[in-house]
Write an enzyme that holds these catalytic residues in place. Structure first.
Site, mmCIF file in Angstrom:
data_model
loop_
_atom_site.group_PDB
_atom_site.id
_atom_site.type_symbol
_atom_site.label_atom_id
_atom_site.label_comp_id
_atom_site.label_asym_id
_atom_site.label_seq_id
_atom_site.Cartn_x
_atom_site.Cartn_y
_atom_site.Cartn_z
ATOM 1 N N GLY A 32 -5.409 4.367 10.056
ATOM 2 C CA GLY A 32 -4.457 3.281 10.193
ATOM 3 C C GLY A 32 -4.278 2.855 11.638
ATOM 4 O O GLY A 32 -4.896 3.371 12.561
ATOM 5 N N MET B 63 -12.432 -5.733 3.313
ATOM 6 C CA MET B 63 -11.704 -4.918 4.281
ATOM 7 C C MET B 63 -11.588 -5.676 5.604
ATOM 8 O O MET B 63 -12.586 -6.147 6.151
ATOM 9 C CB MET B 63 -12.417 -3.585 4.502
ATOM 10 C CG MET B 63 -12.394 -2.649 3.303
ATOM 11 S SD MET B 63 -10.721 -2.210 2.774
ATOM 12 C CE MET B 63 -10.090 -1.385 4.243
ATOM 13 N N GLY C 184 -4.153 -4.535 8.286
ATOM 14 C CA GLY C 184 -3.513 -5.315 9.336
ATOM 15 C C GLY C 184 -2.813 -6.565 8.848
ATOM 16 O O GLY C 184 -2.517 -7.464 9.642
ATOM 17 N N HIS D 5 -8.029 1.816 -5.005
ATOM 18 C CA HIS D 5 -9.152 1.534 -4.102
ATOM 19 C C HIS D 5 -9.827 2.856 -3.765
ATOM 20 O O HIS D 5 -9.267 3.696 -3.074
ATOM 21 C CB HIS D 5 -8.618 0.845 -2.840
ATOM 22 C CG HIS D 5 -9.638 0.654 -1.769
ATOM 23 N ND1 HIS D 5 -9.299 0.495 -0.441
ATOM 24 C CD2 HIS D 5 -10.998 0.591 -1.813
ATOM 25 C CE1 HIS D 5 -10.393 0.335 0.280
ATOM 26 N NE2 HIS D 5 -11.444 0.402 -0.535
ATOM 27 N N GLY E 222 0.689 -2.556 4.149
ATOM 28 C CA GLY E 222 1.312 -1.242 4.212
ATOM 29 C C GLY E 222 2.518 -1.202 5.119
ATOM 30 O O GLY E 222 3.643 -1.439 4.702
ATOM 31 N N SER E 223 2.285 -0.907 6.391
ATOM 32 C CA SER E 223 3.387 -0.716 7.331
ATOM 33 C C SER E 223 4.213 -1.976 7.535
ATOM 34 O O SER E 223 5.415 -1.901 7.799
ATOM 35 C CB SER E 223 2.850 -0.222 8.679
ATOM 36 O OG SER E 223 1.892 -1.123 9.201
ATOM 37 N N ASP F 98 -4.615 3.952 -2.348
ATOM 38 C CA ASP F 98 -5.845 4.321 -1.639
ATOM 39 C C ASP F 98 -6.250 5.736 -2.010
ATOM 40 O O ASP F 98 -5.467 6.679 -1.837
ATOM 41 C CB ASP F 98 -5.638 4.234 -0.125
ATOM 42 C CG ASP F 98 -5.657 2.798 0.361
ATOM 43 O OD1 ASP F 98 -6.603 2.070 0.009
ATOM 44 O OD2 ASP F 98 -4.730 2.397 1.091
ATOM 45 N N ASP G 283 -7.364 -6.312 2.850
ATOM 46 C CA ASP G 283 -6.636 -5.071 3.148
ATOM 47 C C ASP G 283 -6.896 -4.654 4.588
ATOM 48 O O ASP G 283 -8.041 -4.459 4.980
ATOM 49 C CB ASP G 283 -7.101 -3.977 2.177
ATOM 50 C CG ASP G 283 -6.371 -2.652 2.388
ATOM 51 O OD1 ASP G 283 -5.452 -2.589 3.213
ATOM 52 O OD2 ASP G 283 -6.744 -1.671 1.711
ATOM 53 N N HIS H 123 -0.722 -0.779 -4.509
ATOM 54 C CA HIS H 123 -2.076 -0.458 -4.047
ATOM 55 C C HIS H 123 -2.171 1.029 -3.742
ATOM 56 O O HIS H 123 -1.394 1.567 -2.948
ATOM 57 C CB HIS H 123 -2.405 -1.270 -2.802
ATOM 58 C CG HIS H 123 -3.839 -1.151 -2.363
ATOM 59 N ND1 HIS H 123 -4.872 -1.799 -3.005
ATOM 60 C CD2 HIS H 123 -4.403 -0.457 -1.335
ATOM 61 C CE1 HIS H 123 -6.013 -1.520 -2.392
ATOM 62 N NE2 HIS H 123 -5.756 -0.702 -1.389
ATOM 63 N N MET I 185 -9.022 8.532 -1.179
ATOM 64 C CA MET I 185 -10.114 8.994 -0.320
ATOM 65 C C MET I 185 -10.434 10.415 -0.710
ATOM 66 O O MET I 185 -9.599 11.300 -0.577
ATOM 67 C CB MET I 185 -9.687 8.912 1.153
ATOM 68 C CG MET I 185 -9.467 7.501 1.629
ATOM 69 S SD MET I 185 -8.892 7.393 3.343
ATOM 70 C CE MET I 185 -7.120 7.593 3.115
ATOM 71 N N SER J 76 0.840 -1.197 0.000
ATOM 72 C CA SER J 76 0.000 0.000 0.000
ATOM 73 C C SER J 76 0.870 1.241 0.000
ATOM 74 O O SER J 76 1.600 1.512 0.957
ATOM 75 C CB SER J 76 -0.909 0.004 1.233
ATOM 76 O OG SER J 76 -1.632 1.222 1.305
ATOM 77 N N MET K 242 -12.275 5.054 -1.874
ATOM 78 C CA MET K 242 -13.094 5.217 -0.674
ATOM 79 C C MET K 242 -13.786 6.567 -0.774
ATOM 80 O O MET K 242 -13.454 7.520 -0.059
ATOM 81 C CB MET K 242 -12.220 5.099 0.582
ATOM 82 C CG MET K 242 -11.770 3.682 0.851
ATOM 83 S SD MET K 242 -10.565 3.539 2.196
ATOM 84 C CE MET K 242 -9.060 3.952 1.303
#
Length: 280
Positions: free
Chosen positions: A204, A197, A233, A122, A253-254, A36, A231, A34, A38, A9, A124
């Site tokens: 996050g 999700m 965690g 994605h 992501g992280s 995101d 997506d 990926h 928004m 991500s 949102m």
């Protein structure tokens, strides 16, 4: 058998060096990037996306953890809505935020100049139809919208996405029943990916929701050749649950960007998906 796809991500990347971060992830073995997106708020009362979504999801999360916090959270939510968010949004023309609060079409277009990678977008947003044209022109590869925002116009939306050469996908929040995406998969003009999700969209730092794996398992059983994406965690400690349930597209992501060795994490997650497929 569907392909194992690992999609870091880019929301967790260094935005000041987006092109080099994209190249770094691809060199580490990433299949997709990926993105995101928004953007707008159509109805501030719903606290659907962006800043309103952040506040709403935070309050819902903590309210679900303790009954003692319910009155406090409700009061804070009302105060922020009435005295911070509403006055600001009312001051904007037609009640919308500008459509590029995160990774909007201009960012996609700029990144496309530096990479041929699959850009997995994605959305949102509350009005995904408005984003099809600009994202298509910008070079987006996939366009995944939320079923909650498209119950009345998903057929037109899917048709337009395909007409722009993008892969249509649909996403659903944790609280949305999996049955809501069935019409989008069973119809003549169907989506080609479902994003489940595994956290509440909007902020996050949330923990992976293992109970969402029931949705993934149900989808995989009903649609064996479907790309099923998860997506939220995802990382070395949670990938086994997702892959065993049948997810083949993993957004992380992280756990990737924050790892000392991102390539190792990507390899681990891909291996988990492939091993689960061999067992099934």
């Amino acid at each position: 058998m569907v392909k194992a796809i690992i999609a870091p991500s880019m929301l967790s990347s260094d935005f000041a060096n987006l092109a080099s971060e994209a190249e770094r992830m691809l060199n580490c073995g990433a299949d997709w990037l990926h993105m995101d997106i928004m953007g707008t708020i159509n109805d501030i009362r719903g606290f659907n996306t962006t800043f309103a979504g952040y506040f709403s999801n935070i309050f819902q999360f903590y309210m679900s953890k303790s009954e003692i916090l319910v009155p406090v959270a409700s009061l804070l939510r009302h105060f922020i809505h009435q005295h911070i968010l509403k006055p600001y949004i009312d001051a904007l023309q037609d009640g919308h935020f500008v459509p590029n609060l995160t990774l909007g079409a201009p960012v996609i277009e700029s990144l496309r100049k530096h990479t041929k990678a699959y850009l997995d977008c994605h959305l949102m947003v509350t009005n995904p139809l408005d984003y099809v044209e600009p994202l298509g022109k910008a070079g987006a590869s996939g366009f995944t919208f939320h079923v909650e925002a498209s119950r009345d116009n998903w057929q037109e939306l899917v048709q337009r996405i395909k007409s722009k050469g993008m892969k249509p996908g649909v996403s659903l929040k944790p609280g949305t029943p999996i049955e809501e995406v069935y019409p989008l998969l069973d119809g003549e003009n169907s989506v080609e990916l479902v994003l489940v999700m595994t956290v509440e969209p909007g902020f996050g730092g949330q923990k992976f929701m293992p109970e969402m794996m029931d949705k993934v398992h149900t989808l995989r059983k009903k649609y064996p050749s479907l790309d099923i994406e998860v997506d939220g965690g995802l990382g070395p400690s949670t990938i086994e649950a997702a892959s065993s349930a049948g997810a083949n597209c993993i957004v992380a992501g992280s756990s990737v960007f924050g790892a000392p060795d991102p390539a190792q994490v990507i390899t681990l997650m891909r291996g988990s998906v492939e091993e689960a497929q061999k067992r099934s």
